[in-house]
Write a protein that holds these residues in place. Structure first.
Motif, mmCIF file in Angstrom:
data_model
loop_
_atom_site.group_PDB
_atom_site.id
_atom_site.type_symbol
_atom_site.label_atom_id
_atom_site.label_comp_id
_atom_site.label_asym_id
_atom_site.label_seq_id
_atom_site.Cartn_x
_atom_site.Cartn_y
_atom_site.Cartn_z
ATOM 1 N N SER A 251 60.160 122.921 14.014
ATOM 2 C CA SER A 251 59.778 121.793 13.151
ATOM 3 C C SER A 251 59.285 122.216 11.771
ATOM 4 N N ALA A 252 58.587 123.347 11.667
ATOM 5 C CA ALA A 252 58.044 123.738 10.362
ATOM 6 C C ALA A 252 59.140 123.998 9.329
ATOM 7 N N PRO A 253 60.133 124.873 9.618
ATOM 8 C CA PRO A 253 61.188 125.062 8.612
ATOM 9 C C PRO A 253 62.037 123.818 8.393
ATOM 10 N N LEU A 254 62.268 123.027 9.434
ATOM 11 C CA LEU A 254 63.036 121.795 9.271
ATOM 12 C C LEU A 254 62.298 120.816 8.364
ATOM 13 N N ARG A 255 61.000 120.655 8.606
ATOM 14 C CA ARG A 255 60.181 119.752 7.783
ATOM 15 C C ARG A 255 60.172 120.209 6.322
ATOM 16 N N ASP A 256 59.979 121.508 6.127
ATOM 17 C CA ASP A 256 59.907 122.023 4.765
ATOM 18 C C ASP A 256 61.226 121.842 4.024
ATOM 19 N N ALA A 257 62.349 121.997 4.734
ATOM 20 C CA ALA A 257 63.657 121.807 4.106
ATOM 21 C C ALA A 257 63.871 120.350 3.708
ATOM 22 N N ILE A 258 63.410 119.436 4.554
ATOM 23 C CA ILE A 258 63.539 118.011 4.229
ATOM 24 C C ILE A 258 62.696 117.682 3.000
ATOM 25 N N GLU A 259 61.513 118.280 2.894
ATOM 26 C CA GLU A 259 60.660 118.045 1.723
ATOM 27 C C GLU A 259 61.362 118.464 0.434
ATOM 28 N N VAL A 260 62.093 119.571 0.495
ATOM 29 C CA VAL A 260 62.747 120.108 -0.702
ATOM 30 C C VAL A 260 64.081 119.419 -0.984
ATOM 31 N N ASN A 261 64.884 119.225 0.070
ATOM 32 C CA ASN A 261 66.267 118.781 -0.112
ATOM 33 C C ASN A 261 66.545 117.339 0.305
ATOM 34 N N LYS A 263 66.909 116.370 3.266
ATOM 35 C CA LYS A 263 67.518 116.398 4.596
ATOM 36 C C LYS A 263 67.554 117.844 5.085
ATOM 37 N N ALA A 264 67.837 118.013 6.368
ATOM 38 C CA ALA A 264 68.029 119.341 6.953
ATOM 39 C C ALA A 264 69.098 119.206 8.031
ATOM 40 N N VAL A 265 70.006 120.141 8.085
ATOM 41 C CA VAL A 265 71.075 120.102 9.081
ATOM 42 C C VAL A 265 70.876 121.262 10.046
ATOM 43 N N LEU A 266 70.427 120.938 11.268
ATOM 44 C CA LEU A 266 70.298 121.978 12.278
ATOM 45 C C LEU A 266 71.667 122.195 12.922
ATOM 46 N N GLU A 267 71.802 123.310 13.613
ATOM 47 C CA GLU A 267 73.067 123.648 14.262
ATOM 48 C C GLU A 267 72.819 123.937 15.733
ATOM 49 N N LEU A 268 73.656 123.369 16.583
ATOM 50 C CA LEU A 268 73.522 123.571 18.023
ATOM 51 C C LEU A 268 74.699 124.336 18.584
ATOM 52 N N PRO A 333 76.702 120.391 14.032
ATOM 53 C CA PRO A 333 75.726 120.053 13.000
ATOM 54 C C PRO A 333 75.060 118.706 13.285
ATOM 55 N N ILE A 334 73.735 118.685 13.229
ATOM 56 C CA ILE A 334 73.000 117.424 13.381
ATOM 57 C C ILE A 334 72.125 117.245 12.149
ATOM 58 N N PRO A 335 72.456 116.261 11.300
ATOM 59 C CA PRO A 335 71.673 116.052 10.076
ATOM 60 C C PRO A 335 70.393 115.273 10.350
#
Length: 409
Positions: A251-261, A263-268, A333-335
């Protein structure tokens, strides 16, 4: 020593500070806004209280990210092993689970909290419930601090030689951690990083069909990748998006990426035990009259919500291309478009910045006032790391207040 300390906040950090001080003849009064103590602690124990983790100390302290150096100072004085020994002293035996997480044998928080509160009461600690700190701390004429509280009856003024703030973060406000202290401390000149969700879920713009069909469904045995994060586990699809242990861990890197960009796209990787080549070979078998869903289940064992994700994010025309189909299975990819609200999060990031604290967790702007627990600017994943650091920081604040009192007699 007849010194008095007011501790504001009756969670693990505040109670641990009370234990340290009461053992040295200090008059300790614990104030909490709720009708009972340790409410968030008890809630954490409902699913089996994860006290700490049994991994090697060096790896343990690495879990605190960019605040590793600060948190390690507390943990060096009160290690995960010390925490287990402390629990044993309260009659609570612990065991190490298969994941390395440490739990009480009874898998509950209430027996530990009951025994702890009794020991503190027997040591002379006074508990004051339904006392809500209103943010005012002023210097007393003869030294020390004057603290104001709202109670169900009236406003109450307390004089204390030192104060420890252990007010929690901003998640689960109904249990007492509402974060209203942020503005009060800012007004006093304390630097406070805005509170943000940590160990939280995220919003995904699902299609109506996917949302209704797969709400509450678990995604098991998947590998989540995002930047340098790469971990196997499981999580849950919700109507709003995704949540669960694997999501919280990232959650920390995902949250930080959303703050900057935005959105964040994780990969499964939905088949971590199977290679891309194996998938291509199996998926290349003739489908015949089978539906694509039946073909996926028959050939590669993919079904349910995993197939649903393929239909959700993979262009329909690419299903006939086995290379592309295999690629999506291995790199789905899950945005994510937003974090879930702070109040829903397990914990919070942000808080009192270490730049506003000395090495003893005392506020530079407010001598004699110390901070501990989740209200400080650090975060950690679930797995016992949150609780361990809260206990350890409370112990640090208690010892620091004790030393400060001795120097100011």
């Amino acid at each position: 020593m007849n010194d008095s300390v007011a501790i504001i906040g009756g969670g693990p950090a505040g109670l641990m500070a009370a234990e340290v001080l009461s053992g040295h003849g200090v008059q300790v009064d614990v104030y909490d806004s709720m009708p009972s103590l340790g409410r968030k602690f008890l809630m954490a124990g409902k699913s089996g209280l994860n006290l700490t983790h049994a991994e090697p100390f060096e790896k343990f302290v690495s879990r605190y990210g960019n605040r590793k150096n600060e948190v390690e100072k507390w943990l060096s004085d009160f290690t995960p092993d010390d925490l287990r020994e402390w629990a044993r002293g309260l009659g609570v035996e612990t065991f190490v689970g298969t994941s390395g997480r440490v739990f009480p044998k009874e898998m509950k928080a209430s027996p530990l909290l009951r025994a702890w509160l009794k020991r503190l009461g027997d040591a002379g600690v006074n508990f004051h419930l339904r006392h809500r700190w209103v943010g005012a701390i002023t210097a007393g004429d003869g030294g020390g601090s004057i603290v104001k509280f709202e109670t169900p009856e009236d406003e109450k003024t307390v004089n204390a030689d030192a104060v420890i703030l252990a007010l929690g973060g901003g998640s689960w406000a109904r249990l007492g951690s509402d974060g209203v202290w942020v503005n009060w401390l800012k007004q006093a000149g304390v630097k406070v990083e805005a509170l943000k969700p940590s160990n939280c879920g995220f919003d995904v713009t699902w299609s109506p069909h996917f949302r209704e069909r797969f709400d509450g469904q678990p995604l098991k045995s998947v590998v989540l990748s995002f930047g340098s994060f790469h971990q196997q586990g499981e999580f849950i699809v919700t109507k709003e998006g995704v949540e669960g242990s694997l999501i919280y861990a990232a959650s920390a890197p995902l949250r930080d990426a959303i703050e900057v960009n935005g959105k964040a796209v994780l990969e499964l990787d939905m088949t971590p035990d199977r290679s891309h080549e194996w998938l291509v070979e199996r998926l290349s078998k003739p489908r015949g009259s089978r539906s694509m869903s039946s073909h996926l289940e028959k050939t590669v064992g993919l079904k349910g919500v995993k197939v649903g994700l393929l239909h959700e994010f993979m262009p329909k025309e690419e299903f006939s291309n086995t290379e592309r189909l295999a690629a999506f299975i291995k790199h789905m990819p899950i945005p994510l478009i937003a974090t879930r609200p702070l109040d829903e999060a397990i914990s919070s990031a942000g808080g009192v910045m270490f730049e506003s604290l000395d090495d003893h967790l005392m506020l530079r702007e407010l001598p004699g006032i110390f901070c501990a627990g989740e209200m400080l600017d650090w975060e950690a994943p679930t797995g016992g790391y949150l609780l361990t650091a809260c206990f350890a920081s409370g112990r640090k604040a208690g010892n620091s207040a004790l030393a400060w009192l001795k120097d100011h007699q």
